[in-house]
Design a protein around this motif. Structure first.
Motif, short mmCIF file in Angstrom:
data_model
loop_
_atom_site.label_atom_id
_atom_site.label_comp_id
_atom_site.label_asym_id
_atom_site.label_seq_id
_atom_site.Cartn_x
_atom_site.Cartn_y
_atom_site.Cartn_z
N PHE A 108 0.81 -1.22 0.00
CA PHE A 108 0.00 0.00 0.00
C PHE A 108 0.85 1.28 0.00
O PHE A 108 0.34 2.35 0.29
N ALA A 109 2.14 1.15 -0.34
CA ALA A 109 3.04 2.31 -0.49
C ALA A 109 3.17 3.08 0.81
O ALA A 109 2.94 4.30 0.87
N PRO A 152 -0.06 -12.13 7.70
CA PRO A 152 -1.33 -12.14 6.95
C PRO A 152 -1.38 -11.19 5.77
O PRO A 152 -2.08 -11.46 4.78
N PHE A 153 -0.66 -10.06 5.82
CA PHE A 153 -0.71 -9.14 4.68
C PHE A 153 -0.08 -9.75 3.43
O PHE A 153 -0.30 -9.25 2.32
N LEU A 210 -5.23 -8.46 -4.54
CA LEU A 210 -6.13 -7.32 -4.45
C LEU A 210 -5.34 -6.01 -4.37
O LEU A 210 -5.63 -5.06 -5.12
N ALA A 211 -4.36 -5.96 -3.48
CA ALA A 211 -3.63 -4.71 -3.27
C ALA A 211 -2.92 -4.23 -4.53
O ALA A 211 -2.91 -3.03 -4.83
N LYS A 271 -3.91 5.52 2.84
CA LYS A 271 -5.23 6.05 3.21
C LYS A 271 -6.33 5.03 3.00
O LYS A 271 -7.27 4.93 3.81
N LEU A 272 -6.24 4.26 1.93
CA LEU A 272 -7.24 3.23 1.66
C LEU A 272 -7.30 2.22 2.79
O LEU A 272 -8.39 1.84 3.25
N LEU A 273 -6.16 1.76 3.23
CA LEU A 273 -6.11 0.77 4.30
C LEU A 273 -6.64 1.37 5.60
O LEU A 273 -7.35 0.70 6.37
N ARG A 274 -6.33 2.62 5.85
CA ARG A 274 -6.83 3.28 7.05
C ARG A 274 -8.35 3.35 7.03
O ARG A 274 -9.02 3.05 8.04
N GLU A 275 -8.91 3.75 5.90
CA GLU A 275 -10.37 3.86 5.80
C GLU A 275 -11.04 2.50 5.96
O GLU A 275 -12.14 2.40 6.52
#
Length: 506
Positions: free
Chosen positions: A343-344, A393-394, A402-403, A418-422
């Protein structure tokens, strides 16, 4: 979960047994071996699934097929359903790999979802070795004219074989007749280049839900255990997400979830981890670093991780302290490894030349494929030094797929990930959910605790820089030269080249 040794060719039993004894720390609960003409399998076991019945080498029905595995097969129940429960004699997840290979030969590797290095032998002469696609579990080999040797760690090999040691490549299997054959990629082949985002940073709830459900599934799959399992909680976003999912799973099953954090007194990581643990109601443990235990741990760290890269050593010191403590309380832990690469999350991903979406996507794919050289090597060695298994798990294949199918523009927005946080709003306290990124060695306080000692290590490096240059290794600092000296004392004879991931790359 374990340590393995295998050999094919002109076998010397005594050599193989010495190799196995050098990795006893990886599996202190049990040991086993099997010898057939021109082949040998050995196993040091850390008992996690089917504690009483999962002794290895595993032997198939009829006693003519044999297998040793280091790792976990997370979809073993699905394989049992597909192949028939009547074939299975134990509750060990590793037995699913045995019957997949009996049923389908090397093609059966495609059935396996998990982290593994394995060796398979039949009485009629078939011999196969394989490693999972990401390289979560380590494997090395040394090829001589008369014999080919395999082991979970470099230290296992005899001094005379060490110049021949290479990393066995992830996602490959090897047989005597077929040689090396790729059976899986770190990034699944069906991941296509991500399409351009119509509007960077703007996404719908479907994507957020998909990320959440895929990560939740990956964490829950890694909660399987017949013994204690916990979470390494650094205080950062990724481990907090893992802990939140694991805590909910543990609560549904009526079990406590142990969490473990490490840091210097007053460090930001300890404080943040405490906030997460209190929010989740976990059984929380803290390991406080002192200068004394850091001084003691640095040489042990270099030798444990089989690496001399400074950034890796710095982050591994607190990991090793934490693993030593946690291993006395659980047999396995979950960690947040891999989320930054997917997720950078690292700052350099947001600098030139990766401000170009295509360049960023290529770099994310590259770094996922290279994890086995650095972060995963640290993760495996620091835990297995004390017979503790780390699960990631990641780096589940569904999460990776998916990522890396998400348009890279969505990963170029701020704050990072931000996507992962949301996706996990409401699961993690807001002050942690939106906390800025800190390197583990910085947030834990390890950087400050190590500073004085690292100067001493560098001063003691002496002529090691000259010797490294003679071996084709460029040491950039006195600190790195000091770590190289410690590494060379442990692994004299190993060639420090790119096949082992031993060039500093950060």
């Amino acid at each position: 979960m374990c340590g393995i040794v295998a050999a094919v060719g002109e076998i010397d039993d005594a050599t193989c047994r010495r190799m196995l004894s050098r990795i006893k720390h990886r599996g202190p609960d049990d040991a086993g071996e099997i010898h057939r003409p021109h082949a040998w399998l050995g196993h040091q076991r850390l008992s996690i699934m089917d504690v009483d019945g999962g002794h290895q080498p595993l032997t198939g029905t009829g006693g003519t097929t044999h297998l040793v595995v280091n790792g976990e097969i997370y979809n073993h129940r699905h394989i049992r359903d597909a192949l028939g429960h009547e074939l299975f004699e134990t509750g060990s997840d590793s037995e699913a790999a045995l019957h997949a290979l009996i049923a389908d030969g090397p093609v059966g590797l495609a059935r396996l979802r998990g982290m593994f290095a394995l060796a398979y032998l039949t009485d009629d002469g078939e011999f196969l070795v394989a490693r999972d696609s990401v390289g979560v579990k380590p494997l090395y080999w040394a090829r001589r004219e008369d014999v080919t040797l395999f082991a979970s760690e470099m230290r296992a090999f005899e001094p005379e074989d060490r110049p021949l040691v290479e990393t066995f490549p992830p996602g490959y299997c090897w047989t005597r007749n077929g040689g090396l054959v790729r059976f899986a990629d770190a990034v699944p082949a069906r991941v296509r280049p991500a399409r351009r985002a119509a509007e960077p940073g703007v996404w719908d709830d479907t994507l957020v839900k998909s990320i959440r459900e895929t990560v939740v599934s990956a964490v829950e799959n890694r909660m399987m255990s017949d013994v204690g399992i916990g979470v390494f909680l650094s205080g950062g976003l990724d481990s907090a997400i893992v802990a939140a999912v694991a805590a909910e799973y543990a609560e549904r099953n009526g079990e406590p979830l142990p969490t473990f954090a490490v840091g210097a007194p007053g460090s930001s990581d300890l404080a943040a981890a405490r906030v997460v643990a209190e929010h989740l109601g976990t059984e929380h443990h803290e390991v406080v670093m002192t200068r004394e235990n850091v001084v003691e741990m640095v040489p042990r760290t270099v030798r444990a991780i089989e690496h001399f890269d400074p950034s890796l050593v710095r982050s591994a010191v607190p990991n090793l302290l934490l693993a030593e403590y946690a291993s006395k309380r659980v047999h396995a832990v979950l960690t947040g490894e891999g989320a930054d690469e997917l997720f950078a999350g690292y700052s350099y991903y947001h600098e030139d030349p990766f401000t170009d979406p295509d360049a960023l996507q290529a770099e994310l794919v590259r770094t996922v494929g290279e994890l086995h050289h650095l972060n995963l090597q640290r993760c495996d060695r620091t835990t297995m030094a004390f017979g503790l298994e780390a699960r990631v798990p990641f780096l589940d294949r569904d999460v990776i797929e998916l990522a890396l199918s998400i348009p890279p523009e969505h990963k170029m927005v701020t704050p990072e990930k931000k996507l992962l946080r949301e996706a996990f709003e409401g699961w993690v306290p807001d002050e942690i959910l939106w906390r800025g990124k800190e390197q583990f060695g910085d947030g834990s306080g390890a950087k400050e605790a190590l500073a004085e000692l690292l100067s001493d290590v560098g001063e003691a490096a002496g002529s090691w820089q000259e010797e490294a240059v003679a071996e084709g290794v460029e040491l950039r600092t006195r600190e790195e030269a000091g770590f190289y000296r410690l590494w060379r004392e442990e692994l004299d004879g190993i060639r420090p080249d790119r096949t082992l991931g031993l060039f500093a790359t950060t």
